[in-house]
Write a protein that holds these residues in place. Structure first.
Motif, PDB file in Angstrom:
ATOM      1  N   ARG A 165      39.658  38.298  28.704  1.00  0.00           N
ATOM      2  CA  ARG A 165      40.946  38.254  27.726  1.00  0.00           C
ATOM      3  C   ARG A 165      41.903  37.453  28.258  1.00  0.00           C
ATOM      4  N   VAL A 166      42.098  37.680  29.837  1.00  0.00           N
ATOM      5  CA  VAL A 166      43.116  36.800  30.415  1.00  0.00           C
ATOM      6  C   VAL A 166      42.757  35.379  30.392  1.00  0.00           C
ATOM      7  N   GLU A 167      41.387  34.878  30.429  1.00  0.00           N
ATOM      8  CA  GLU A 167      41.227  33.504  30.564  1.00  0.00           C
ATOM      9  C   GLU A 167      41.389  33.130  28.998  1.00  0.00           C
ATOM     10  N   ARG A 168      41.255  33.714  28.085  1.00  0.00           N
ATOM     11  CA  ARG A 168      41.364  33.313  26.712  1.00  0.00           C
ATOM     12  C   ARG A 168      42.708  33.248  26.448  1.00  0.00           C
ATOM     13  N   GLY A 169      43.677  33.565  27.204  1.00  0.00           N
ATOM     14  CA  GLY A 169      45.177  33.722  26.910  1.00  0.00           C
ATOM     15  C   GLY A 169      45.524  34.986  26.188  1.00  0.00           C
ATOM     16  N   SER A 170      44.772  35.953  25.800  1.00  0.00           N
ATOM     17  CA  SER A 170      45.260  37.073  24.943  1.00  0.00           C
ATOM     18  C   SER A 170      45.854  38.214  25.699  1.00  0.00           C
ATOM     19  N   GLU A 171      45.805  37.981  26.842  1.00  0.00           N
ATOM     20  CA  GLU A 171      46.488  39.384  27.863  1.00  0.00           C
ATOM     21  C   GLU A 171      47.769  39.014  28.286  1.00  0.00           C
ATOM     22  N   ASN A 172      48.630  40.025  28.482  1.00  0.00           N
ATOM     23  CA  ASN A 172      50.013  39.828  29.358  1.00  0.00           C
ATOM     24  C   ASN A 172      49.440  40.249  30.690  1.00  0.00           C
ATOM     25  N   VAL A 173      49.573  39.512  31.613  1.00  0.00           N
ATOM     26  CA  VAL A 173      49.109  39.703  33.003  1.00  0.00           C
ATOM     27  C   VAL A 173      50.069  40.282  33.921  1.00  0.00           C
ATOM     28  N   THR A 174      50.036  41.364  34.446  1.00  0.00           N
ATOM     29  CA  THR A 174      50.945  41.969  35.445  1.00  0.00           C
ATOM     30  C   THR A 174      51.179  41.105  36.658  1.00  0.00           C
ATOM     31  N   ILE A 175      52.267  41.258  37.257  1.00  0.00           N
ATOM     32  CA  ILE A 175      52.270  40.457  38.706  1.00  0.00           C
ATOM     33  C   ILE A 175      51.224  40.948  39.838  1.00  0.00           C
ATOM     34  N   ASP A 176      50.866  42.425  39.809  1.00  0.00           N
ATOM     35  CA  ASP A 176      49.996  42.868  40.508  1.00  0.00           C
ATOM     36  C   ASP A 176      48.483  42.359  40.322  1.00  0.00           C
ATOM     37  N   THR A 177      48.163  42.111  38.891  1.00  0.00           N
ATOM     38  CA  THR A 177      46.959  41.538  38.489  1.00  0.00           C
ATOM     39  C   THR A 177      46.693  40.311  38.935  1.00  0.00           C
ATOM     40  N   LEU A 178      48.040  39.512  38.700  1.00  0.00           N
ATOM     41  CA  LEU A 178      48.031  38.079  39.185  1.00  0.00           C
ATOM     42  C   LEU A 178      47.779  38.058  40.647  1.00  0.00           C
ATOM     43  N   ASP A 179      48.356  38.824  41.223  1.00  0.00           N
ATOM     44  CA  ASP A 179      48.326  38.851  42.789  1.00  0.00           C
ATOM     45  C   ASP A 179      46.923  39.149  43.096  1.00  0.00           C
ATOM     46  N   ALA A 180      46.129  40.126  42.413  1.00  0.00           N
ATOM     47  CA  ALA A 180      44.690  40.591  42.873  1.00  0.00           C
ATOM     48  C   ALA A 180      43.959  39.328  42.619  1.00  0.00           C
ATOM     49  N   PHE A 181      44.056  38.679  41.532  1.00  0.00           N
ATOM     50  CA  PHE A 181      43.107  37.616  41.138  1.00  0.00           C
ATOM     51  C   PHE A 181      43.219  36.367  42.323  1.00  0.00           C
ATOM     52  N   ALA A 182      44.476  36.157  42.729  1.00  0.00           N
ATOM     53  CA  ALA A 182      44.729  35.081  43.556  1.00  0.00           C
ATOM     54  C   ALA A 182      44.195  35.597  44.936  1.00  0.00           C
ATOM     55  N   MET A 236      51.964  24.291  26.402  1.00  0.00           N
ATOM     56  CA  MET A 236      51.013  25.401  26.596  1.00  0.00           C
ATOM     57  C   MET A 236      51.816  26.982  26.933  1.00  0.00           C
ATOM     58  N   ASN A 237      51.649  27.817  26.369  1.00  0.00           N
ATOM     59  CA  ASN A 237      52.345  29.164  26.861  1.00  0.00           C
ATOM     60  C   ASN A 237      51.769  29.585  28.174  1.00  0.00           C
ATOM     61  N   VAL A 238      52.582  30.411  28.984  1.00  0.00           N
ATOM     62  CA  VAL A 238      52.135  30.833  30.124  1.00  0.00           C
ATOM     63  C   VAL A 238      51.045  31.672  30.116  1.00  0.00           C
ATOM     64  N   ARG A 239      50.676  32.362  29.295  1.00  0.00           N
ATOM     65  CA  ARG A 239      49.344  33.102  29.205  1.00  0.00           C
ATOM     66  C   ARG A 239      48.056  32.142  29.257  1.00  0.00           C
ATOM     67  N   LYS A 240      48.015  30.947  28.428  1.00  0.00           N
ATOM     68  CA  LYS A 240      47.190  30.094  28.271  1.00  0.00           C
ATOM     69  C   LYS A 240      47.028  29.459  29.659  1.00  0.00           C
ATOM     70  N   ILE A 241      48.086  28.936  30.162  1.00  0.00           N
ATOM     71  CA  ILE A 241      48.188  28.454  31.623  1.00  0.00           C
ATOM     72  C   ILE A 241      47.299  29.218  32.637  1.00  0.00           C
ATOM     73  N   ILE A 242      47.692  30.409  32.668  1.00  0.00           N
ATOM     74  CA  ILE A 242      46.988  31.399  33.607  1.00  0.00           C
ATOM     75  C   ILE A 242      45.555  31.818  33.434  1.00  0.00           C
ATOM     76  N   GLY A 243      45.327  31.623  32.212  1.00  0.00           N
ATOM     77  CA  GLY A 243      43.828  31.533  31.761  1.00  0.00           C
ATOM     78  C   GLY A 243      43.053  30.505  31.952  1.00  0.00           C
ATOM     79  N   TRP A 244      43.792  29.262  31.836  1.00  0.00           N
ATOM     80  CA  TRP A 244      43.087  28.165  32.264  1.00  0.00           C
ATOM     81  C   TRP A 244      42.966  27.840  33.505  1.00  0.00           C
ATOM     82  N   ASN A 245      43.853  28.054  34.621  1.00  0.00           N
ATOM     83  CA  ASN A 245      43.794  28.148  36.053  1.00  0.00           C
ATOM     84  C   ASN A 245      42.741  29.253  36.400  1.00  0.00           C
ATOM     85  N   LEU A 246      42.921  30.281  35.967  1.00  0.00           N
ATOM     86  CA  LEU A 246      41.919  31.363  36.278  1.00  0.00           C
ATOM     87  C   LEU A 246      40.451  31.155  36.003  1.00  0.00           C
TER      88      LEU A 246
END
Length: 88
Positions: free
Chosen positions: A38-55, A1-11
């Motif tokens: 789009r992030v949940e589907r794994g089709s977006e490249n997420v920035t660290i700032d966005t990842l931090d905002a979601f978290a 599973m690529n990292v975008r899909k992992i982030i989307g799955w966890n999100l």
């Protein structure tokens, strides 16, 4: 599973566990709702700032969004559609 899909799955998993719609998550994180999808589907490249905002909204560390799900784990089910009934 690529990292975008992992982030989307966890999100999606964390969002659904907390009973948040994509729209509520997006509003709280100050991000566009369609971007969340789009992030949940794994089709977006997420920035660290966005990842931090979601978290921050989900109450987890950003690192938790990067953990690969166990083999055979099921994709989290979506929330039921529609608005929640008003209390009282």
């Amino acid at each position: 599973m690529n990292v975008r899909k992992i982030i989307g799955w966890n999100l999606r998993k964390l969002r659904v566990e907390r009973g948040l719609s994509q729209e509520r998550l997006a509003l709280a994180a100050e991000i566009d709702r369609s971007y969340v999808g789009r992030v949940e589907r794994g089709s977006e490249n997420v920035t660290i700032d966005t990842l931090d905002a979601f978290a921050a909204v989900l109450g987890v560390s950003a690192a938790e969004l990067l953990i690969e799900p166990p083999k055979g784990a099921r994709v989290p089910s979506p929330l039921s559609a529609g608005r929640k009934p008003k209390a009282g």
